[in-house]
Design a protein around this motif. Structure first.
Motif, PDB file in Angstrom:
ATOM      1  N   HIS A  98       0.964   9.290   2.070  1.00 59.80           N
ATOM      2  CA  HIS A  98      -0.422   9.408   2.510  1.00 59.80           C
ATOM      3  C   HIS A  98      -0.867  10.860   2.449  1.00 59.80           C
ATOM      4  CE1 HIS A  98      -0.838   5.431   5.014  1.00 59.80           C
ATOM      5  NE2 HIS A  98      -0.406   5.218   3.789  1.00 59.80           N
TER       6      HIS A  98
ATOM      7  N   TYR B  51     -11.930   6.928   4.000  1.00 57.14           N
ATOM      8  CA  TYR B  51     -11.959   5.715   4.811  1.00 57.14           C
ATOM      9  C   TYR B  51     -13.359   5.514   5.409  1.00 57.14           C
ATOM     10  CZ  TYR B  51     -10.942   2.270   8.375  1.00 57.14           C
ATOM     11  OH  TYR B  51     -10.964   1.143   9.142  1.00 57.14           O
TER      12      TYR B  51
ATOM     13  N   ARG C 289       3.866   7.449   5.581  1.00 52.06           N
ATOM     14  CA  ARG C 289       2.925   6.712   6.418  1.00 52.06           C
ATOM     15  C   ARG C 289       3.488   6.435   7.805  1.00 52.06           C
ATOM     16  NH1 ARG C 289       2.929   0.848   3.268  1.00 52.06           N
ATOM     17  NH2 ARG C 289       5.092   0.280   3.707  1.00 52.06           N
TER      18      ARG C 289
ATOM     19  N   GLN D 273      -3.033  11.949   7.774  1.00 54.90           N
ATOM     20  CA  GLN D 273      -2.284  11.342   8.865  1.00 54.90           C
ATOM     21  C   GLN D 273      -3.246  10.448   9.626  1.00 54.90           C
ATOM     22  OE1 GLN D 273      -0.778  14.383  11.400  1.00 54.90           O
ATOM     23  NE2 GLN D 273      -0.082  12.993  13.002  1.00 54.90           N
TER      24      GLN D 273
ATOM     25  N   ASP E  95     -10.282  11.096   7.781  1.00 55.73           N
ATOM     26  CA  ASP E  95     -10.079  10.437   6.492  1.00 55.73           C
ATOM     27  C   ASP E  95     -11.450  10.061   5.949  1.00 55.73           C
ATOM     28  OD1 ASP E  95      -9.483   8.803   4.358  1.00 55.73           O
ATOM     29  OD2 ASP E  95      -7.778   7.846   5.358  1.00 55.73           O
TER      30      ASP E  95
ATOM     31  N   PRO F 171      -5.218   1.722   4.832  1.00 57.29           N
ATOM     32  CA  PRO F 171      -5.302   1.101   3.503  1.00 57.29           C
ATOM     33  C   PRO F 171      -5.638  -0.391   3.574  1.00 57.29           C
ATOM     34  CG  PRO F 171      -3.338   2.462   3.666  1.00 57.29           C
ATOM     35  CD  PRO F 171      -3.913   2.379   5.033  1.00 57.29           C
TER      36      PRO F 171
ATOM     37  N   THR G 159       0.850  -1.185   0.000  1.00 61.68           N
ATOM     38  CA  THR G 159       0.000   0.000   0.000  1.00 61.68           C
ATOM     39  C   THR G 159       0.887   1.237   0.000  1.00 61.68           C
ATOM     40  OG1 THR G 159      -0.131   0.063   2.419  1.00 61.68           O
ATOM     41  CG2 THR G 159      -1.778  -1.283   1.265  1.00 61.68           C
TER      42      THR G 159
ATOM     43  N   THR H 196       2.721  15.797   1.348  1.00 60.92           N
ATOM     44  CA  THR H 196       2.171  14.488   1.696  1.00 60.92           C
ATOM     45  C   THR H 196       2.873  13.998   2.956  1.00 60.92           C
ATOM     46  OG1 THR H 196       3.778  13.269   0.373  1.00 60.92           O
ATOM     47  CG2 THR H 196       1.746  13.921  -0.726  1.00 60.92           C
TER      48      THR H 196
END
Length: 531
Positions: free
Chosen positions: A227, A475, A252, A230, A472, A258, A223, A249
RNA sequence: GCCUCUGUGGCCAAGUGGUAAGGCAGCGGACUUUUAAUCCGACGAGCGUGGGUUCGACCCCCACCGGAGGCACCA
């Protein structure tokens, strides 16, 4: 001295070379020259004679380990008329006059070279003696065992494969300066068998984990490192800039989000072993980039993860060290499943002898911390206070592998609430030798709850907490499509290797640990002119 | 960020106010069964960097650079 005078051309007319008693022997320039200059001269001499100090290839036909397996049973004095071709680094040379012994090492092992003027001729022997400790060479020859019983290759030909310009460290004491060992790991690995051993353990352990997960039907995935948000852990991230999109960015800090998206996508069992980055300090247990295993299994919960963790760790120990009993700081630790399972509140009661629970009234929890001499912040609830007692007084006392389960909800934002107790979550940590080795949950898959927790984190971040994550939304959207119930597991690979290898610093298990820039390494150190 | 320790030739290492031991490697020589080979000989550093104290500093002081450990921070 018979046919050949081995004295190099430049030494022939060296003044004083005959009379050693009265006058001090005057050194020639060559004798006085630095190791580097001498080796540069060897390189140019080789090229002048038509030889190449950095040729393209060498076809070996077996490793040294293969050689030992095939011929290790020969007795002292025996010879076999079998031609072998091996290659490696010349680690030692013992010049006996018309016979020179060498030690050649490849990745699999080390074997003695028997280089005799009677076999290759005096001229070639002189050339062999001109090789330096540290040079890479290929040799062909036959197999023999010396009368002292040492398996050897009686060299019939040899080729320089790569000339070493720099000398290897002390052949007996090796390289002990830790700074040099980490900065020049290539030298460390060359001369310190302990360093090689640690990484062999690492490779074997990781391979074992990977094999076991694949055997259980987990898909290994990769993955993104970059990201946009955060999240996945509470930690300070590295920020980098992506020019093409003109945006910052994050590197990670965890693999979690992910991977759980992949559960939504129906991959059911996934894992990743990969590097994560945390913008925090360095000490014996922390390196800013380190390796995590995270595994997620649909349709299970954290109890599946307990069994999985035991099997992965015990299997890795067995694969890497041949035993599930390891020694750490002088203590024998038995990683054989099954491990003790105890709830955090029970363990606190056992070790500190206090009754504590995240559901207790806050003033009672604070009173306990006061009595134990622990401080707390006004924002902490009873759950955080309970966790504090565990952290400060309990965890470090646990030596044998122990699954500490059912953490306070307050300190576990990513886990699912406990099915029997709303003040707890379904989470466990594995403690070995006083340290956390693994962390696992029944994964939160309620999108409404997840969004609320993200929002809490974002608020904390806005209030200045650099470790708090972002909302996120993608998500959450994924969860809204439905994520199956799942157990998730994280293991810090580096710390596992520390345990298995019995080393006290994380830098010992990372090939190239993060260090400050080396001062004083300039091009002035790399002259290519001789003298 | 703080505290302690530490930095001597390619590597290892002694010296800790009086002007840099020793070992290994390297160089020259001897030696055809050694294995940290051995033996003989000659050579190589001004002591992390920059200041300061002192008649004199590798040794004392200050700053900086690198490293280790601990604390703090953090999980």
């Amino acid at each position: 001295m018979d046919d050949v005078d081995p004295t190099p051309e430049v030494l022939r007319d060296a003044p004083g070379s005959a009379d050693t008693d009265s006058d001090a022997v005057e050194q020639t320039d060559e004798e006085r020259a630095s190791i580097r200059a001498l080796r540069l001269k060897k390189i140019s001499d080789l090229r002048e004679s038509g030889a190449e100090p950095y040729p393209y290839r060498f076809d070996r036909d077996r490793t040294i380990d293969d050689l030992r397996a095939q011929f290790g049973a020969l007795e002292a004095g025996e010879e076999r008329d079998v031609e072998v071709a091996i290659a490696g680094r010349l680690m030692l040379k013992r010049d006996q006059g018309r016979l020179t012994f060498g030690q050649l090492r490849d990745r699999s092992g080390e074997v003695q070279l028997f280089v005799s003027a009677g076999v290759i001729g005096k001229d070639r022997l002189v050339e062999f003696n001109d090789l330096d400790r540290g040079d890479w060479i290929g040799v062909t020859g036959t197999v023999m065992v010396t009368k002292k019983g040492e398996l050897s290759v009686k060299v019939s030909s040899f080729t320089l494969l790569s000339k070493a310009l720099r000398p290897l460290p002390d052949k007996w004491k090796g390289l002990s300066d830790v700074d040099a060992r980490y900065r020049q790991r290539y030298v460390d690995l060359t001369v310190n068998s302990d360093a090689r051993r640690v990484f062999e353990i690492r490779f074997a352990a990781v391979q074992s984990i990977r094999n076991e997960l694949q055997r259980r039907g987990f898909l290994e995935v990769e993955t993104p490192f970059l990201h946009l948000q955060q999240g996945g852990a509470t930690a300070r991230p590295f920020i980098t800039h992506y020019n093409a999109l003109n945006m910052d960015t994050y590197l990670r800090i965890a693999l979690e989000l992910p991977l759980k998206r992949l559960l939504v996508g129906g991959l059911e069992r996934v894992f990743e072993i990969g590097r994560v980055f945390r913008n925090e300090g360095i000490d014996t247990r922390h390196n800013p980039e380190f390796t995590m295993l995270e595994a997620y299994q649909a349709f299970g919960d954290y109890s599946e993860m307990m069994e999985l963790t035991e099997q992965l760790v015990a299997g890795a120990a067995m694969a890497a060290t041949g035993s599930t009993v390891v020694s750490s700081r002088g203590v024998q630790i038995d990683l054989t499943p099954s491990w003790r399972r105890v709830s955090m509140v029970d363990l606190i009661g056992e070790v500190v002898d206090v009754e504590m629970h995240p559901s207790m009234p806050l003033q009672d929890a604070r009173a306990i911390l006061d009595r134990l001499g622990l401080s707390y912040k006004p924002t902490w609830g009873s759950g955080r206070c309970t966790h504090e007692v565990y952290d400060e007084l309990v965890e470090s006392t646990v030596v044998q592998p122990t699954i500490v389960l059912d953490h306070p909800r307050e300190t576990s934002p990513l886990a699912k609430p406990h099915r029997n107790d709303p003040s707890l979550v379904e989470r466990f940590e594995v403690i070995v030798d006083g340290r956390e080795l693994a962390n696992a949950y029944s994964e939160l898959n309620d999108p409404i709850e997840q969004l609320a927790r993200f929002q809490e984190e974002a608020a904390a971040k806005a209030a200045g907490d650099p470790e708090a994550g972002d909302v996120d939304l993608d998500y959450v959207r994924a969860l809204e499509y439905g994520m199956p119930p799942a157990g998730g597991l994280g293991i810090g690979i580096d710390r596992l290797i520390m345990l298995l290898a019995g080393v006290e610093s994380i830098r010992e298990v990372i090939l190239f640990p993060t260090l400050r820039p080396e001062a004083g390494l300039t091009e002035a150190e790399f002259p290519s002119a001789q003298v």
